[in-house]
Design a protein around this motif. Structure first.
Motif, PDB file in Angstrom:
ATOM      1  N   ASP A   1       0.807  -1.226   0.000  1.00  0.00           N
ATOM      2  CA  ASP A   1       0.000   0.000   0.000  1.00  0.00           C
ATOM      3  C   ASP A   1       0.837   1.271   0.000  1.00  0.00           C
ATOM      4  O   ASP A   1       0.298   2.377   0.081  1.00  0.00           O
ATOM      5  CB  ASP A   1      -1.032  -0.005   1.136  1.00  0.00           C
ATOM      6  N   SER A   2       2.165   1.130  -0.089  1.00  0.00           N
ATOM      7  CA  SER A   2       3.020   2.306  -0.281  1.00  0.00           C
ATOM      8  C   SER A   2       4.324   1.839  -0.913  1.00  0.00           C
ATOM      9  O   SER A   2       4.544   0.628  -1.109  1.00  0.00           O
ATOM     10  CB  SER A   2       3.301   3.015   1.046  1.00  0.00           C
ATOM     11  N   THR A   3       5.203   2.812  -1.221  1.00  0.00           N
ATOM     12  CA  THR A   3       6.495   2.454  -1.817  1.00  0.00           C
ATOM     13  C   THR A   3       7.542   2.173  -0.734  1.00  0.00           C
ATOM     14  O   THR A   3       8.649   1.757  -1.049  1.00  0.00           O
ATOM     15  CB  THR A   3       7.010   3.607  -2.705  1.00  0.00           C
ATOM     16  N   ILE A   4       7.169   2.406   0.501  1.00  0.00           N
ATOM     17  CA  ILE A   4       8.142   2.304   1.598  1.00  0.00           C
ATOM     18  C   ILE A   4       8.769   0.898   1.710  1.00  0.00           C
ATOM     19  O   ILE A   4       9.961   0.779   1.982  1.00  0.00           O
ATOM     20  CB  ILE A   4       7.494   2.759   2.924  1.00  0.00           C
ATOM     21  N   PRO A   5       8.010  -0.188   1.489  1.00  0.00           N
ATOM     22  CA  PRO A   5       8.634  -1.505   1.662  1.00  0.00           C
ATOM     23  C   PRO A   5       9.680  -1.864   0.603  1.00  0.00           C
ATOM     24  O   PRO A   5      10.407  -2.849   0.796  1.00  0.00           O
ATOM     25  CB  PRO A   5       7.441  -2.474   1.555  1.00  0.00           C
ATOM     26  N   ALA A   6       9.772  -1.124  -0.500  1.00  0.00           N
ATOM     27  CA  ALA A   6      10.744  -1.493  -1.543  1.00  0.00           C
ATOM     28  C   ALA A   6      12.156  -1.514  -0.945  1.00  0.00           C
ATOM     29  O   ALA A   6      12.544  -0.603  -0.215  1.00  0.00           O
ATOM     30  CB  ALA A   6      10.685  -0.496  -2.700  1.00  0.00           C
ATOM     31  N   THR A   7      12.911  -2.555  -1.257  1.00  0.00           N
ATOM     32  CA  THR A   7      14.266  -2.689  -0.704  1.00  0.00           C
ATOM     33  C   THR A   7      15.302  -2.450  -1.802  1.00  0.00           C
ATOM     34  O   THR A   7      14.988  -2.523  -3.006  1.00  0.00           O
ATOM     35  CB  THR A   7      14.494  -4.101  -0.142  1.00  0.00           C
ATOM     36  N   LEU A   8      16.543  -2.224  -1.374  1.00  0.00           N
ATOM     37  CA  LEU A   8      17.622  -2.038  -2.348  1.00  0.00           C
ATOM     38  C   LEU A   8      17.771  -3.296  -3.211  1.00  0.00           C
ATOM     39  O   LEU A   8      17.929  -3.207  -4.429  1.00  0.00           O
ATOM     40  CB  LEU A   8      18.932  -1.725  -1.605  1.00  0.00           C
ATOM     41  N   GLY A   9      17.677  -4.455  -2.572  1.00  0.00           N
ATOM     42  CA  GLY A   9      17.797  -5.710  -3.320  1.00  0.00           C
ATOM     43  C   GLY A   9      16.720  -5.835  -4.387  1.00  0.00           C
ATOM     44  O   GLY A   9      16.994  -6.278  -5.509  1.00  0.00           O
ATOM     45  N   GLN A  10      15.491  -5.427  -4.041  1.00  0.00           N
ATOM     46  CA  GLN A  10      14.399  -5.511  -5.033  1.00  0.00           C
ATOM     47  C   GLN A  10      14.626  -4.516  -6.171  1.00  0.00           C
ATOM     48  O   GLN A  10      14.390  -4.838  -7.341  1.00  0.00           O
ATOM     49  CB  GLN A  10      13.054  -5.242  -4.356  1.00  0.00           C
ATOM     50  N   MET A  11      15.101  -3.311  -5.847  1.00  0.00           N
ATOM     51  CA  MET A  11      15.343  -2.322  -6.901  1.00  0.00           C
ATOM     52  C   MET A  11      16.443  -2.823  -7.844  1.00  0.00           C
ATOM     53  O   MET A  11      16.370  -2.639  -9.059  1.00  0.00           O
ATOM     54  CB  MET A  11      15.723  -0.961  -6.307  1.00  0.00           C
ATOM     55  N   ILE A  12      17.453  -3.472  -7.263  1.00  0.00           N
ATOM     56  CA  ILE A  12      18.541  -3.999  -8.100  1.00  0.00           C
ATOM     57  C   ILE A  12      18.030  -5.156  -8.959  1.00  0.00           C
ATOM     58  O   ILE A  12      18.344  -5.253 -10.144  1.00  0.00           O
ATOM     59  CB  ILE A  12      19.746  -4.409  -7.217  1.00  0.00           C
ATOM     60  N   TYR A  13      17.201  -6.001  -8.376  1.00  0.00           N
ATOM     61  CA  TYR A  13      16.639  -7.138  -9.132  1.00  0.00           C
ATOM     62  C   TYR A  13      15.851  -6.635 -10.351  1.00  0.00           C
ATOM     63  O   TYR A  13      16.085  -7.053 -11.487  1.00  0.00           O
ATOM     64  CB  TYR A  13      15.736  -7.967  -8.206  1.00  0.00           C
ATOM     65  N   HIS A  14      14.930  -5.704 -10.099  1.00  0.00           N
ATOM     66  CA  HIS A  14      14.102  -5.201 -11.211  1.00  0.00           C
ATOM     67  C   HIS A  14      14.934  -4.319 -12.155  1.00  0.00           C
ATOM     68  O   HIS A  14      14.737  -4.350 -13.368  1.00  0.00           O
ATOM     69  CB  HIS A  14      12.887  -4.441 -10.668  1.00  0.00           C
ATOM     70  N   GLY A  15      15.852  -3.538 -11.577  1.00  0.00           N
ATOM     71  CA  GLY A  15      16.675  -2.656 -12.405  1.00  0.00           C
ATOM     72  C   GLY A  15      17.549  -3.427 -13.370  1.00  0.00           C
ATOM     73  O   GLY A  15      17.733  -3.027 -14.526  1.00  0.00           O
ATOM     74  N   GLU A  16      18.065  -4.552 -12.934  1.00  0.00           N
ATOM     75  CA  GLU A  16      18.938  -5.359 -13.804  1.00  0.00           C
ATOM     76  C   GLU A  16      18.136  -5.945 -14.962  1.00  0.00           C
ATOM     77  O   GLU A  16      18.591  -5.959 -16.106  1.00  0.00           O
ATOM     78  CB  GLU A  16      19.607  -6.462 -12.967  1.00  0.00           C
ATOM     79  N   ILE A  17      16.917  -6.402 -14.671  1.00  0.00           N
ATOM     80  CA  ILE A  17      16.075  -6.976 -15.737  1.00  0.00           C
ATOM     81  C   ILE A  17      15.739  -5.899 -16.765  1.00  0.00           C
ATOM     82  O   ILE A  17      15.868  -6.098 -17.978  1.00  0.00           O
ATOM     83  CB  ILE A  17      14.780  -7.570 -15.137  1.00  0.00           C
ATOM     84  N   VAL A  18      15.304  -4.745 -16.267  1.00  0.00           N
ATOM     85  CA  VAL A  18      14.895  -3.665 -17.193  1.00  0.00           C
ATOM     86  C   VAL A  18      16.102  -3.163 -17.979  1.00  0.00           C
ATOM     87  O   VAL A  18      16.006  -2.923 -19.190  1.00  0.00           O
ATOM     88  CB  VAL A  18      14.206  -2.520 -16.413  1.00  0.00           C
ATOM     89  N   SER A  19      17.258  -3.046 -17.331  1.00  0.00           N
ATOM     90  CA  SER A  19      18.451  -2.552 -18.044  1.00  0.00           C
ATOM     91  C   SER A  19      18.830  -3.485 -19.187  1.00  0.00           C
ATOM     92  O   SER A  19      19.278  -3.026 -20.232  1.00  0.00           O
ATOM     93  CB  SER A  19      19.627  -2.401 -17.081  1.00  0.00           C
ATOM     94  N   ARG A  20      18.664  -4.787 -18.997  1.00  0.00           N
ATOM     95  CA  ARG A  20      18.959  -5.722 -20.094  1.00  0.00           C
ATOM     96  C   ARG A  20      17.936  -5.610 -21.211  1.00  0.00           C
ATOM     97  O   ARG A  20      18.221  -5.868 -22.369  1.00  0.00           O
ATOM     98  CB  ARG A  20      18.980  -7.165 -19.577  1.00  0.00           C
ATOM     99  N   ALA A  21      16.708  -5.205 -20.866  1.00  0.00           N
ATOM    100  CA  ALA A  21      15.643  -5.131 -21.878  1.00  0.00           C
ATOM    101  C   ALA A  21      15.716  -3.846 -22.692  1.00  0.00           C
ATOM    102  O   ALA A  21      15.181  -3.783 -23.797  1.00  0.00           O
ATOM    103  CB  ALA A  21      14.275  -5.231 -21.190  1.00  0.00           C
TER     104      ALA A  21
END
Ligand code: KIV
Length: 276
Positions: free
Chosen positions: A69-89
């Motif tokens: 229900d907010s962006t607060i729970p996002a973790t550095l590990g999750q941002m890196i996980y999604h960021g790596e996928i998107v960067s490859r795409a």
């Protein structure tokens, strides 16, 4: 052998990447900048193919993908996980990854350590951080370390509880000071979220770097939307400033209903989908 000659050999020439200089040139030419969020391979590919300037791996992933229900729970590990996928795409657009709460509040060294991990482990080109003028030293430290930073002022969803909800921010003096501090610290662009049109226009005129608005009216240097809102795939009520350009949720729901009915009536698989 030069570094360019040593670079990756992929056969087809890679498209030229959008850089901070292109965004500065867009600001100078008055050309509106487009930015949309993406969180995975398909949305990254689609955003890149559409030719948007920037693809943002937003910490909104916690809400639109993970159902929080907010962006607060996002973790550095999750941002890196999604960021790596998107960067490859994404081959052409600039990929920007959000620094999740509370890294920009832990001091310059902690922010550099986290942002460097984001750059090294995802392959993105920039980080975005939410903040007031109080985080200008962190932006300056990141920029001094060679890390391009996009600022984010106005409604800062990571501070939703302090701001009393997802609401318009109307303190023009504070907003101007926050945006000016981010730009003076070296941010190459500043997101303005939920800011009245007149204040956004004033900030946009007064900064030398582009502003990118969301719920901030048409006078900003560019616009950003959350992908799931834009394509009609959000489950929460979308804010009034969103325009949905497709009804993806409706299309998927209809496809699933027809497929289920086909399975139950033994219409799927048919001869065309039957092997051997
Ligand atoms: O996380 C996000 O998606 C954002 C945009 C709303 C600007 O910060």
């Amino acid at each position: 052998m030069t570094a360019a000659e040593r670079g990756p050999k992929t056969g087809a020439a890679a498209p030229r990447r959008v850089t901070v200089h292109d965004l500065a040139a867009a600001r100078a030419a008055g050309r509106p900048i487009s930015m949309v969020t993406a969180y995975d391979w398909p949305t990254g590919r689609l955003a890149d193919a559409a030719g948007v300037d920037c693809v943002l791996v937003g910490d909104s992933v916690a809400m639109v993908v993970a159902g929080r229900d907010s962006t607060i729970p996002a973790t550095l590990g999750q941002m890196i996980y999604h960021g790596e996928i998107v960067s490859r795409a994404v081959a052409r657009s600039m990929v920007v990854v959000d620094l999740p709460f509370p890294l920009q509040h832990l001091g310059v060294r902690a922010a550099i350590r986290a942002a460097a991990r984001v750059l090294k482990e995802t392959g993105c080109q920039a980080v975005k951080l939410e903040g007031t003028a109080g985080q200008a030293d962190v932006i300056a430290g990141l920029v001094a370390a060679g890390i391009p930073v996009m600022g984010h002022v106005g409604l800062r969803p990571q501070a939703v509880h302090q701001l009393g909800g997802y609401r318009m921010q109307r303190d023009g003096e504070a907003l101007l000071a926050d945006a000016a501090a981010a730009a003076a610290a070296g941010a190459f662009a500043v997101v303005l979220e939920c800011v009245p049109r007149e204040i956004a226009a004033l900030i946009t005129r007064s900064l030398e770097v582009p502003t990118i608005g969301i719920g901030a009216g048409p006078d900003c240097g560019g616009q950003v939307l959350v992908m799931h809102d834009l394509v009609g795939l959000s489950f929460d009520r979308v804010p009034r400033f969103v325009r949905s350009y497709a009804d993806t949720k409706g299309s998927v729901a209809q496809a699933l209903a027809v497929w289920k009915a086909d399975v139950e009536a033994r219409r799927f698989p048919g001869p065309a989908e039957t092997l051997g």
